[in-house]
Design an enzyme around this catalytic site. Structure first.
Site, PDB file in Angstrom:
ATOM      1  N   CYS A   1       0.952  -0.571  -0.063  1.00  0.00           N
ATOM      2  CA  CYS A   1       0.051  -0.406   0.028  1.00  0.00           C
ATOM      3  C   CYS A   1       1.017   1.820  -0.431  1.00  0.00           C
ATOM      4  O   CYS A   1       0.613   2.728  -0.196  1.00  0.00           O
ATOM      5  CB  CYS A   1      -1.003   0.053   1.322  1.00  0.00           C
ATOM      6  SG  CYS A   1      -1.843  -1.472   1.430  1.00  0.00           S
TER       7      CYS A   1
ATOM      8  N   HIS B   1      -3.591   7.365   2.348  1.00  0.00           N
ATOM      9  CA  HIS B   1      -4.046   5.457   1.345  1.00  0.00           C
ATOM     10  C   HIS B   1      -5.675   5.467   1.927  1.00  0.00           C
ATOM     11  O   HIS B   1      -4.906   5.228   3.855  1.00  0.00           O
ATOM     12  CB  HIS B   1      -2.938   4.081   2.196  1.00  0.00           C
ATOM     13  CG  HIS B   1      -3.465   3.010   1.432  1.00  0.00           C
ATOM     14  ND1 HIS B   1      -3.806   2.821   0.063  1.00  0.00           N
ATOM     15  CD2 HIS B   1      -3.655   2.152   2.348  1.00  0.00           C
ATOM     16  CE1 HIS B   1      -4.014   1.618   0.483  1.00  0.00           C
ATOM     17  NE2 HIS B   1      -3.983   1.230   1.785  1.00  0.00           N
TER      18      HIS B   1
ATOM     19  N   ASN C   1     -10.547  -0.243  -0.491  1.00  0.00           N
ATOM     20  CA  ASN C   1      -8.951   0.239  -0.502  1.00  0.00           C
ATOM     21  C   ASN C   1      -8.227  -0.235  -1.852  1.00  0.00           C
ATOM     22  O   ASN C   1      -7.996  -1.936  -2.304  1.00  0.00           O
ATOM     23  CB  ASN C   1      -7.978  -1.480   0.806  1.00  0.00           C
ATOM     24  CG  ASN C   1      -7.091  -1.022   0.843  1.00  0.00           C
ATOM     25  OD1 ASN C   1      -5.788  -0.664   0.096  1.00  0.00           O
ATOM     26  ND2 ASN C   1      -6.363  -1.314   2.057  1.00  0.00           N
TER      27      ASN C   1
END
Ligand code: UT7
Length: 335
Positions: free
Chosen positions: A118, A259, A289
Site C-alpha cells: 500500500c 492511503h 482499498n
C-alpha cells in the site's frame, strides 16, 4: 563527463481508470456473512470496483497512464521511465511496466515494477523524484495499478470486503524551483509486519501446487486488528512528522491524501495533525482499498473535483504490508 545537476521534481499530470462493475456491500451480503452497517461503520467502504475476468493490472494501468500523459500534455514517446507499484502484476514476470510500455507505445522508456504494497506509490514516487532531480530521467510515469479481486479469498469476510480494483497514475517531471514541486518524503519498512499481512503461496518459498490452491494460500491473509494498531501509529506519526519537519502547520495543508484502507485510520491521522474534514481526500467509500492505486487515484479524483490548484500544499501518506509506510509533502504543479 555529464554535468551534475540537481533539479526540482513535481507532478505535472494525473489520471485514473476503474472497472465499470460495482460490488456494493449489499452484493457482498449475498457472498459472505456480513452486512452494510458493519462494513460502513468499521471501514467506511460502501462499494468497490471489480475488474472483468481476464483483465490484468496492465489494462487499467495503461488507461490511467494515458489520462495522466494527456493531463501533462506529453506524448508516450516522451516518457523515459515507467515505474509500476503493484502487488497484483499481470504475471510474476515480465514486469507490468513492460506490458504497459507496449500498450501505450512508450518506446523510449525503460522501467520496472516495485513492490511496496500500500506504500508502493509513495516509494515509486520517491524513485521517480530521485531520477528526475539527478537529471537521469526527464518524464517519468508512476502507475499504481491493482486487480486485488484476483487475490482475495471470497469466503473470508475479514478480508474480501476491504479491497477493490483500479489504477491511478502521475507524470513526474522537473519543474521550476519557484513552483515548489516535491518538497520532502519519508519512507520506512519494518519486516516485523510480514506475519500480519501477506500472500503466502506463489513465490519461491511456496510455489503453486494443488495443496496451496486447496488451502487458499494464493489469497490475502490479514490479521486486521494487529495491522490496524500499527497502521494508526504509522500513518499518524509520519504525517505529523513531515508537516512539522518542513515547518508547516495543519492550517497550511490544502489537501491531505492518505492511503484509503480504513476511514478510522484516516481520521486518527487527521486528528493527530489537526486537520479539518474539508482538508482530507476520501475515496474509500467508492473504491475500497485499492492498495498501490489508492493515492494516485485519490489525487486524480481531487483534481477532477477542482480541489488541487497550482501551489496547493499536498500531503500524502500510506501504510501497508511489510510493514511499509511513508509520507510526502509537495506543492501542486499540475495544470
Ligand atoms: O491497506 C493495508 C493495511 N491494512 C490496513 O490498514 C487494515 C487495518 N485493519 C482494519 O482496517 C480493521 O482491522 C478491519 C476493518 C480489517 C477489521 O475491523 P476491526 O474493527 O479491527 O474488526 P475485528 O477484526 O476486530 O472484528 C470485530 C468483529 C469480529 O467478531 P467477534 O470476534 O468480535 O465476534 C469479527 O468476526 O467483527 C467480525 N467481522 C465481521 N462482521 C461482519 C469481521 N469481518 C466482518 C464482516 N462483517 N465483514
Amino acid at each position: 563527463m555529464a554535468p551534475r545537476t540537481l533539479l526540482t521534481a513535481g507532478i505535472t499530470g494525473v489520471g485514473m481508470s476503474f472497472p465499470e462493475k460495482r460490488l456494493t456491500n449489499a452484493d457482498l451480503e449475498k457472498i459472505v456473512d456480513t452486512n452494510d452497517e458493519w462494513i460502513v461503520e468499521r471501514t467506511g467502504i460502501k462499494e468497490r470496483r471489480i475488474a472483468e475476468k481476464g483483465v490484468g493490472s496492465s489494462f487499467h494501468g495503461a488507461k490511467a497512464a494515458q489520462a495522466a500523459m494527456e493531463h501533462a500534455g506529453i506524448k508516450a514517446e516522451d516518457v523515459d521511465l515507467i515505474i509500476v507499484p503493484t502487488v497484483t502484476p499481470d504475471m510474476l514476470f515480465p514486469a507490468t511496466a513492460c506490458l504497459i510500455q507496449e500498450i501505450i507505445g512508450a518506446k523510449n522508456a525503460w522501467g520496472y515494477d516495485l513492490e511496496g504494497a500500500c506504500s508502493g506509490f509513495l516509494f515509486a514516487l520517491q524513485n521517480a523524484r530521485a531520477q528526475v532531480e539527478a537529471g537521469h530521467a526527464k518524464k517519468v510515469l508512476v502507475i499504481g495499478t491493482e486487480v486485488m479481486s484476483s487475490i482475495l479469498d471470497w469466503t473470508d469476510r475479514n478480508s474480501c470486503i476491504l479491497f477493490g480494483d483500479g489504477a491511478g497514475a502521475v507524470v513526474v517531471e522537473a519543474v521550476d524551483e519557484s513552483r515548489g514541486g516535491i518538497i520532502d518524503a519519508l519512507n520506512h519498512i519494518d519486516g516485523i509486519g510480514g506475519k500480519f499481512l501477506n500472500m503466502k503461496a506463489g513465490g519461491s518459498l511456496m510455489p503453486a501446487s494443488a495443496e496451496t490452491v486447496a488451502q487458499n494460500l494464493h489469497t490475502v491473509y490479514q490479521a486486521g486488528r494487529d495491522v490496524y494498531k500499527y497502521a494508526v501509529k504509522g500513518m499518524s506519526g509520519i504525517t505529523k512528522e513531515i508537516v512539522d519537519k518542513n515547518n508547516f502547520t495543519a492550517q497550511d495543508v490544502d489537501l491531505f491524501v492518505p492511503h484509503q484502507a480504513n476511514i478510522r485510520i484516516i481520521e486518527a491521522a487527521q486528528r493527530r495533525v489537526g486537520l479539518e474534514d474539508s482538508q482530507v481526500a476520501i475515496t474509500i467509500d467508492q473504491f475500497g482499498n485499492t492498495t498501490a492505486a489508492s493515492i494516485p487515484s485519490a489525487l486524480a479524483v481531487a483534481h477532477r473535483d477542482g480541489r488541487l490548484k497550482e501551489g496547493s500544499l499536498v500531503v500524502l501518506c500510506a501504510f501497508g504490508a511489510g510493514f511499509t509506510w511513508g509520507s510526502c509533502i509537495m506543492r501542486w504543479t499540475a495544470p
